[in-house]
Design an enzyme around this catalytic site. Sequence first.
Site: not given
Length: 545
Positions: A65, A68, A99, A198
């Site tokens: 999403c 994220a 991560r 992003h």
Amino acid sequence: MAKTKKVVQFDAADIKEELLKKYPPKVARKRAKQIMINEAQESETPPEILANVRTIPGIITMRGCTYAGCKGVILGPTRDLVNITHGPIGCGFYSWLTRRNQTEPGPDGDNYMPYCFSTDMQDQDIIFGGEKKLAAAIQEAYDLFHPKGIAIFATCPVGLIGDDVHAVAKKMKAKFGDCNVFGFSCEGYKGVSQSAGHHIANNQVFTHLIGENETPSEGEYKINLLGEYNIGGDGFEIDRIFKKCGITNIATFSGNSSYDQFASAQHADLSAVMCHRSINYVADMLETKYGIPWIKVNFIGAEATAKSLRKIAEYFGDKKLIDKVEAVIAEELVEVKTVIEDVRSRTEGKTAMMFVGGSRAHHYNELFVEMGMKTLSAGYEFGHRDDYEGRDVIPTLKVDADSRNIEEIEVVQDEKLYNPRKTPEEYKALEDAGFKFKHYEGMNPDMDKGSLIIDDLNQYEADKLVEILKPDLFCAGIKEKFSIQKLGIPMKQLHSYDSGGPYAGFKGAVNFYKEIDRLVNSKVWSYMKAPWQENPELTGTFVWE
């Protein structure tokens, strides 16, 4: 003696038809535009691929999403920022280190990455609002750590009830005076995938962090490395090579990164972009405001690493750097060639598929080529058309309703700090010699003609591709890992590398050669059978059949 090489022959059109025939007609028409038979190498007008569009409801996508992408990808690897997730603890899970971003605490030892910061919103917060709870969480983080910066990330419920994270951040920043507090409107639903996150992250990092440190950075050949997230230590290996060559990395966006790195990024003389999709916005903004040009690089693969180092050296044009880079490449390739000569005897002719985010599906093709392996099919989770077809298509892209959800910030030349790093004559001389600025050809030209390029692959299509093509290796993320392994195919997790890495640079290439050699040549996979393959318990048909 090497084993008989496996030759895979298939008709891509037939496979595409097979993938689509289970879908209802309307769904099949849309998915057909997202499954492309590659003709980029020979056709002057290659077919367009449909990308950066909503996943069809009911399909089990591999995507993440918007939250994220914003928190997990861009800001997550920054060690001395306190990242607070404003939302329920279910979203808060991702505010922890999910991560495998690695870091080296700086001289002050600050490293907040192992912590999970969440406001843990409850029912009453959804009903009455959570801004007071957010302010209290910010105060608590400040009292405990006294960080240089606190970032706040809005999740879906926050957007739905209307909490204003930016107003709370502004108020707390004024209260503290010595701590930069800022927010991200990165609700999970804000875009079609993590790509929107992003973009949102890039905008706010540029607005609130870049340019804060006015003290010029020391060192020669100063660059920013954009789109490298230090998964499994990739960034450490790339920095090792830079130091060996004498290249100064001012800021990495954002693996092994720090607040001061972001704040000093405007002092670089070149931006080198690894993951085009996740960070190209910052590269463009740095060029517009400060005059820092950017180039596309790739440090995944030994040959790609050598090519990227040479490209950086060519940009600076200093013979001392050019000679040093060549000496480093020659020294590093000794081990690489020794290992690849051994490994290639066992990997030549093996086949792979890659469905990974950002530019990884493209980058890792370099390593498979070095190993003599063939990529049968590849695609991105959150790519846009320019990631597939190259940046030349950008002027033709239409802004859709989902993209309009993302704030566009206006960036102009800084009256004091804008400084073109080269004269127009120097730029032209480089371009006339074949040097390309602000250029990315995309993945398609490097894929074999006739290979399948699939955007936003889903679970059904992944299983079907494996059933038809029986690749020797499948590369994707953690959600796909175990279902693929149960089909008897080795699966390499290229989002966070499982427990492996680094795979970047020269030493990373050696690590990758050895690991893939073990994976594709292990016999254990032929003995794998999922329980339902031996004893089917439930069968069904689609309603339209």
